[in-house]
Motif scaffolding. Structure first.
Motif, PDB file in Angstrom:
ATOM      1  N   ILE A 137       0.837  -1.202   0.000  1.00  0.00           N
ATOM      2  CA  ILE A 137       0.000   0.000   0.000  1.00  0.00           C
ATOM      3  C   ILE A 137       0.869   1.249   0.000  1.00  0.00           C
ATOM      4  CG2 ILE A 137      -1.712   1.314   1.330  1.00  0.00           C
ATOM      5  CD1 ILE A 137      -2.840  -1.427   2.236  1.00  0.00           C
ATOM      6  N   ALA A 138       1.923   1.272   0.811  1.00  0.00           N
ATOM      7  CA  ALA A 138       2.823   2.428   0.873  1.00  0.00           C
ATOM      8  C   ALA A 138       3.490   2.657  -0.482  1.00  0.00           C
ATOM      9  CB  ALA A 138       3.870   2.222   1.965  1.00  0.00           C
ATOM     10  N   ASN A 139       3.920   1.588  -1.132  1.00  0.00           N
ATOM     11  CA  ASN A 139       4.554   1.723  -2.449  1.00  0.00           C
ATOM     12  C   ASN A 139       3.565   2.247  -3.493  1.00  0.00           C
ATOM     13  OD1 ASN A 139       7.070   0.842  -1.584  1.00  0.00           O
ATOM     14  ND2 ASN A 139       6.644  -1.304  -2.080  1.00  0.00           N
ATOM     15  N   MET A 140       2.327   1.778  -3.447  1.00  0.00           N
ATOM     16  CA  MET A 140       1.315   2.242  -4.389  1.00  0.00           C
ATOM     17  C   MET A 140       1.001   3.726  -4.175  1.00  0.00           C
ATOM     18  SD  MET A 140       0.768  -0.219  -6.402  1.00  0.00           S
ATOM     19  CE  MET A 140      -0.650   0.369  -7.282  1.00  0.00           C
ATOM     20  N   LEU A 141       0.892   4.144  -2.917  1.00  0.00           N
ATOM     21  CA  LEU A 141       0.626   5.550  -2.616  1.00  0.00           C
ATOM     22  C   LEU A 141       1.793   6.438  -3.047  1.00  0.00           C
ATOM     23  CD1 LEU A 141      -1.121   5.224   0.866  1.00  0.00           C
ATOM     24  CD2 LEU A 141      -2.185   5.819  -1.321  1.00  0.00           C
ATOM     25  N   ALA A 142       3.020   5.967  -2.863  1.00  0.00           N
ATOM     26  CA  ALA A 142       4.199   6.730  -3.280  1.00  0.00           C
ATOM     27  C   ALA A 142       4.242   6.862  -4.801  1.00  0.00           C
ATOM     28  CB  ALA A 142       5.474   6.066  -2.762  1.00  0.00           C
ATOM     29  N   ALA A 143       3.924   5.780  -5.501  1.00  0.00           N
ATOM     30  CA  ALA A 143       3.907   5.812  -6.963  1.00  0.00           C
ATOM     31  C   ALA A 143       2.826   6.770  -7.460  1.00  0.00           C
ATOM     32  CB  ALA A 143       3.680   4.406  -7.522  1.00  0.00           C
ATOM     33  N   ARG A 144       1.681   6.750  -6.802  1.00  0.00           N
ATOM     34  CA  ARG A 144       0.601   7.661  -7.182  1.00  0.00           C
ATOM     35  C   ARG A 144       1.020   9.114  -6.975  1.00  0.00           C
ATOM     36  NH1 ARG A 144      -5.488   7.904  -4.588  1.00  0.00           N
ATOM     37  NH2 ARG A 144      -6.161   9.707  -5.772  1.00  0.00           N
ATOM     38  N   ALA A 145       1.632   9.412  -5.842  1.00  0.00           N
ATOM     39  CA  ALA A 145       2.083  10.775  -5.559  1.00  0.00           C
ATOM     40  C   ALA A 145       3.113  11.235  -6.585  1.00  0.00           C
ATOM     41  CB  ALA A 145       2.659  10.856  -4.141  1.00  0.00           C
ATOM     42  N   GLU A 146       4.002  10.330  -6.972  1.00  0.00           N
ATOM     43  CA  GLU A 146       5.019  10.659  -7.977  1.00  0.00           C
ATOM     44  C   GLU A 146       4.374  10.973  -9.333  1.00  0.00           C
ATOM     45  OE1 GLU A 146       8.818   8.504 -10.175  1.00  0.00           O
ATOM     46  OE2 GLU A 146       8.128   7.739  -8.230  1.00  0.00           O
ATOM     47  N   LEU A 147       3.416  10.155  -9.729  1.00  0.00           N
ATOM     48  CA  LEU A 147       2.724  10.397 -10.997  1.00  0.00           C
ATOM     49  C   LEU A 147       1.931  11.705 -10.968  1.00  0.00           C
ATOM     50  CD1 LEU A 147       1.437   6.827 -11.862  1.00  0.00           C
ATOM     51  CD2 LEU A 147       3.185   8.126 -13.077  1.00  0.00           C
ATOM     52  N   GLU A 148       1.265  11.976  -9.856  1.00  0.00           N
ATOM     53  CA  GLU A 148       0.518  13.225  -9.738  1.00  0.00           C
ATOM     54  C   GLU A 148       1.444  14.428  -9.789  1.00  0.00           C
ATOM     55  OE1 GLU A 148      -1.697  12.607  -6.132  1.00  0.00           O
ATOM     56  OE2 GLU A 148      -3.372  11.659  -7.205  1.00  0.00           O
ATOM     57  N   ALA A 149       2.629  14.331  -9.160  1.00  0.00           N
ATOM     58  CA  ALA A 149       3.601  15.433  -9.193  1.00  0.00           C
ATOM     59  C   ALA A 149       4.112  15.663 -10.614  1.00  0.00           C
ATOM     60  CB  ALA A 149       4.760  15.134  -8.246  1.00  0.00           C
ATOM     61  N   LYS A 150       4.388  14.573 -11.346  1.00  0.00           N
ATOM     62  CA  LYS A 150       4.842  14.708 -12.735  1.00  0.00           C
ATOM     63  C   LYS A 150       3.753  15.319 -13.609  1.00  0.00           C
ATOM     64  CE  LYS A 150       8.281  11.033 -12.833  1.00  0.00           C
ATOM     65  NZ  LYS A 150       8.665   9.736 -13.398  1.00  0.00           N
ATOM     66  N   GLU A 151       2.511  14.921 -13.387  1.00  0.00           N
ATOM     67  CA  GLU A 151       1.393  15.471 -14.156  1.00  0.00           C
ATOM     68  C   GLU A 151       1.216  16.960 -13.864  1.00  0.00           C
ATOM     69  OE1 GLU A 151      -1.817  15.581 -16.822  1.00  0.00           O
ATOM     70  OE2 GLU A 151      -0.148  14.198 -16.589  1.00  0.00           O
ATOM     71  N   LYS A 152       1.327  17.352 -12.594  1.00  0.00           N
ATOM     72  CA  LYS A 152       1.210  18.761 -12.230  1.00  0.00           C
ATOM     73  C   LYS A 152       2.339  19.562 -12.860  1.00  0.00           C
ATOM     74  CE  LYS A 152       0.813  21.844  -8.218  1.00  0.00           C
ATOM     75  NZ  LYS A 152       1.480  22.932  -8.866  1.00  0.00           N
ATOM     76  N   GLU A 153       3.551  19.008 -12.844  1.00  0.00           N
ATOM     77  CA  GLU A 153       4.707  19.669 -13.448  1.00  0.00           C
ATOM     78  C   GLU A 153       4.504  19.856 -14.947  1.00  0.00           C
ATOM     79  OE1 GLU A 153       9.254  18.369 -14.338  1.00  0.00           O
ATOM     80  OE2 GLU A 153       8.523  18.010 -12.292  1.00  0.00           O
ATOM     81  N   ARG A 154       3.965  18.844 -15.598  1.00  0.00           N
ATOM     82  CA  ARG A 154       3.710  18.919 -17.039  1.00  0.00           C
ATOM     83  C   ARG A 154       2.668  19.987 -17.360  1.00  0.00           C
ATOM     84  NH1 ARG A 154       0.108  17.498 -20.593  1.00  0.00           N
ATOM     85  NH2 ARG A 154      -1.236  16.504 -19.082  1.00  0.00           N
ATOM     86  N   LYS A 155       1.584  20.010 -16.552  1.00  0.00           N
ATOM     87  CA  LYS A 155       0.526  21.003 -16.760  1.00  0.00           C
ATOM     88  C   LYS A 155       1.057  22.426 -16.528  1.00  0.00           C
ATOM     89  CE  LYS A 155      -3.556  18.215 -15.845  1.00  0.00           C
ATOM     90  NZ  LYS A 155      -4.699  18.001 -14.941  1.00  0.00           N
ATOM     91  N   ASP A 156       1.851  22.596 -15.453  1.00  0.00           N
ATOM     92  CA  ASP A 156       2.420  23.910 -15.165  1.00  0.00           C
ATOM     93  C   ASP A 156       3.335  24.360 -16.303  1.00  0.00           C
ATOM     94  OD1 ASP A 156       1.032  23.991 -12.798  1.00  0.00           O
ATOM     95  OD2 ASP A 156       2.755  23.482 -11.527  1.00  0.00           O
TER      96      ASP A 156
END
Length: 82
Positions: A57-76
């Motif tokens: 669960i911790a690994n899945m949440l970390a992967a999700r946070a990483e993907l969301e950060a990359k998506e936010k960076e791309r949008k910005d």
């Protein structure tokens, strides 16, 4: 087919032997189509309990946070903020 020797005695009218009028208009044809309802199937439902260990669960949440950060960076970056 008309140029082949074995079809020399076949006329153009012979090609229409397997053509049948199924409707007078395309709209009538579409209107005549029916949806066939599938037969009811009896399905036995079982509740299955899944266990996930905390590391997974911790690994899945970390992967999700990483993907969301990359998506936010791309949008910005696309909006001229980065």
């Amino acid at each position: 087919m008309l140029n082949e020797k074995k079809y020399r005695n076949i006329g153009l009218d012979d090609y229409w032997d397997n053509i049948f009028l199924i409707s007078n208009t395309f709209i009538d044809f579409i209107s005549s189509l029916e949806i066939e309802q599938p037969e009811e199937q009896k399905v036995e439902l079982k509740i299955v309990r899944e266990r996930m260990n905390s590391d997974f669960i911790a690994n899945m949440l970390a992967a999700r946070a990483e993907l969301e950060a990359k998506e936010k960076e791309r949008k910005d970056k696309n909006n001229g903020k980065g």
